[in-house]
Design a protein around this motif. Structure first.
Motif, PDB file in Angstrom:
ATOM      1  N   ALA A  81      -3.369  11.625  -6.541  1.00 10.20           N
ATOM      2  CA  ALA A  81      -3.860  12.302  -7.746  1.00 10.20           C
ATOM      3  C   ALA A  81      -4.874  11.459  -8.508  1.00 10.20           C
ATOM      4  O   ALA A  81      -5.628  11.993  -9.328  1.00 10.20           O
ATOM      5  CB  ALA A  81      -2.683  12.650  -8.657  1.00 10.20           C
ATOM      6  N   GLY A  82      -4.921  10.167  -8.260  1.00  9.08           N
ATOM      7  CA  GLY A  82      -5.871   9.298  -8.935  1.00  9.08           C
ATOM      8  C   GLY A  82      -7.127   9.023  -8.128  1.00  9.08           C
ATOM      9  O   GLY A  82      -7.934   8.165  -8.523  1.00  9.08           O
ATOM     10  N   ASP A  99       5.953  19.482  -6.496  1.00  7.04           N
ATOM     11  CA  ASP A  99       6.757  19.451  -7.729  1.00  7.04           C
ATOM     12  C   ASP A  99       7.758  18.306  -7.736  1.00  7.04           C
ATOM     13  O   ASP A  99       8.506  18.126  -8.692  1.00  7.04           O
ATOM     14  CB  ASP A  99       7.483  20.771  -7.962  1.00  7.04           C
ATOM     15  N   GLY A 100       7.766  17.494  -6.676  1.00  8.53           N
ATOM     16  CA  GLY A 100       8.660  16.346  -6.621  1.00  8.53           C
ATOM     17  C   GLY A 100      10.079  16.675  -6.226  1.00  8.53           C
ATOM     18  O   GLY A 100      10.855  15.770  -5.920  1.00  8.53           O
ATOM     19  N   ASP A 107      12.907  12.806  -8.570  1.00  4.26           N
ATOM     20  CA  ASP A 107      12.842  14.158  -9.094  1.00  4.26           C
ATOM     21  C   ASP A 107      11.915  14.106 -10.304  1.00  4.26           C
ATOM     22  O   ASP A 107      11.489  13.032 -10.736  1.00  4.26           O
ATOM     23  CB  ASP A 107      14.234  14.697  -9.431  1.00  4.26           C
ATOM     24  N   PRO A 108      11.545  15.261 -10.895  1.00  2.00           N
ATOM     25  CA  PRO A 108      10.573  15.249 -11.992  1.00  2.00           C
ATOM     26  C   PRO A 108      10.945  14.339 -13.157  1.00  2.00           C
ATOM     27  O   PRO A 108      10.073  13.682 -13.735  1.00  2.00           O
ATOM     28  CB  PRO A 108      10.524  16.724 -12.407  1.00  2.00           C
ATOM     29  N   PHE A 117       4.233   9.259 -15.237  1.00  3.92           N
ATOM     30  CA  PHE A 117       3.313  10.396 -15.310  1.00  3.92           C
ATOM     31  C   PHE A 117       4.095  11.681 -15.108  1.00  3.92           C
ATOM     32  O   PHE A 117       5.278  11.653 -14.746  1.00  3.92           O
ATOM     33  CB  PHE A 117       2.191  10.273 -14.270  1.00  3.92           C
ATOM     34  N   ASP A 118       3.443  12.798 -15.372  1.00  4.55           N
ATOM     35  CA  ASP A 118       4.110  14.094 -15.250  1.00  4.55           C
ATOM     36  C   ASP A 118       3.857  14.680 -13.870  1.00  4.55           C
ATOM     37  O   ASP A 118       2.765  14.528 -13.296  1.00  4.55           O
ATOM     38  CB  ASP A 118       3.605  15.062 -16.315  1.00  4.55           C
ATOM     39  N   VAL A 119       4.871  15.340 -13.345  1.00 11.12           N
ATOM     40  CA  VAL A 119       4.789  15.886 -11.992  1.00 11.12           C
ATOM     41  C   VAL A 119       3.637  16.877 -11.849  1.00 11.12           C
ATOM     42  O   VAL A 119       3.102  17.073 -10.753  1.00 11.12           O
ATOM     43  CB  VAL A 119       6.135  16.537 -11.612  1.00 11.12           C
ATOM     44  N   SER A 120       3.203  17.490 -12.950  1.00 12.34           N
ATOM     45  CA  SER A 120       2.101  18.456 -12.890  1.00 12.34           C
ATOM     46  C   SER A 120       0.784  17.809 -12.482  1.00 12.34           C
ATOM     47  O   SER A 120      -0.165  18.503 -12.111  1.00 12.34           O
ATOM     48  CB  SER A 120       1.933  19.143 -14.247  1.00 12.34           C
TER      49      SER A 120
END
Length: 290
Positions: A81-82, A99-100, A107-108, A117-120
């Motif tokens: 994601a980065g 969604d992890g 898990d989220p 960080f957020d799973v989104s």
């Protein structure tokens, strides 16, 4: 919050480097061609992925153009994601892990608490694949193959034929016993390793997901041990031994011989027994003689 760091890049063969990432002691790889630069695996968070890509660009002398994710587990996948604006390649099953919730390690809530960080924020590969893909980096072709499920449901091997180097992800580990989790397929794992070994030369080097670089001999041994793990678990089920029986034996007289440490086997037993049950393996019943 876990501590994140990127180690020093180590040259493996000409134009091929490896670096260890924390917090999971995971190996990331760098493959340099005349026109392209490929990163193999991305670390555990978007911020680590950004730092890793910048570090790789510094070593290569130009930006990363391609990224390959060897499988869906957080320490290999979540850094993607980065790293935007590149061609990113991964097995098509990665798209089911965004969604992890399918990751056996996190898990989220754990992502937010431990990885920061957020799973989104998670993203999938721009170029998902099924079986095989070749990438021309300019004077160097990289072959990316899925030879069947093993450690996970999304394993890829990344082969560099001209350098005789293979990145294996967690299909091979040399720092510890291989991990068996809820998405592992131990029955097909050895066959997948056979596929990559069949193209190897005697001096081929294998970069594991965790641990030092391995030789073909070491890969052969781990392949045999994984096969023995499945066969021994199957034998235990056919003898009517429960997981509790096996655990008691692991901690006691050790009448059953296993290829890995007691803790490794104990952690793997629930997933092994579940997989064997799904295949219809049950306690053997002797037929009457008359």
């Amino acid at each position: 919050m876990r501590e994140f760091s990127i180690g020093d890049w180590q040259l493996v063969r000409d134009g091929i480097h490896v670096v260890q990432l924390q917090p999971a002691s995971v190996n990331a790889g760098l493959i340099i061609g005349h026109s392209g630069v490929m990163l193999v695996d991305t670390g555990s968070s978007p911020s680590q992925g950004r730092e890793l890509a910048a570090s790789a660009a510094e070593v290569a002398g130009r930006p990363v153009t391609h990224v390959v994710v060897t499988h869906a587990h957080f320490d290999h996948f979540y850094g993607l994601a980065g790293i935007p604006h590149v061609v990113s390649i991964g097995h098509e099953n990665l798209l089911h892990h965004l969604d992890g919730t399918n990751d056996p390690d996190v898990d989220p809530e754990v992502i937010r608490r431990d990885l920061g960080f957020d799973v989104s924020e998670l993203v999938g590969p721009t170029d998902p694949m099924g079986l095989i893909k070749a990438v021309d980096l300019g004077g160097r072709t990289v072959e990316i193959v899925h030879l069947g499920n093993g450690h996970s449901d999304s394993d890829l091997f990344v082969q560099v034929p001209d350098a005789r180097v293979v990145f294996t992800g967690d299909m091979l580990e040399t720092s510890a016993d291989p991990m068996v989790g809820p998405d592992s397929h131990v029955d097909t794992w050895p066959k997948a390793i056979d596929g990559v070994m069949s193209n190897a030369k005697s001096d081929t080097l294998f970069i594991p997901g965790h641990g030092p670089v391995a030789t073909l001999e070491e890969v052969t041994k781990q392949r045999a041990d994984i096969s023995m793990l499945w066969a021994t678990a199957e034998d235990c089920v056919k003898k009517g031994l429960t997981i509790e029986d096996v655990v008691a034996d692991l901690n006691g007289p050790r009448e059953v011989e296993w290829p890995f440490a007691p803790q490794t086997v104990g952690n793997a037993l629930p997933w092994l027994y579940r997989a064997l049950a799904a295949k219809g393996v049950t306690k053997s019943r002797l037929l009457p003689l008359l």
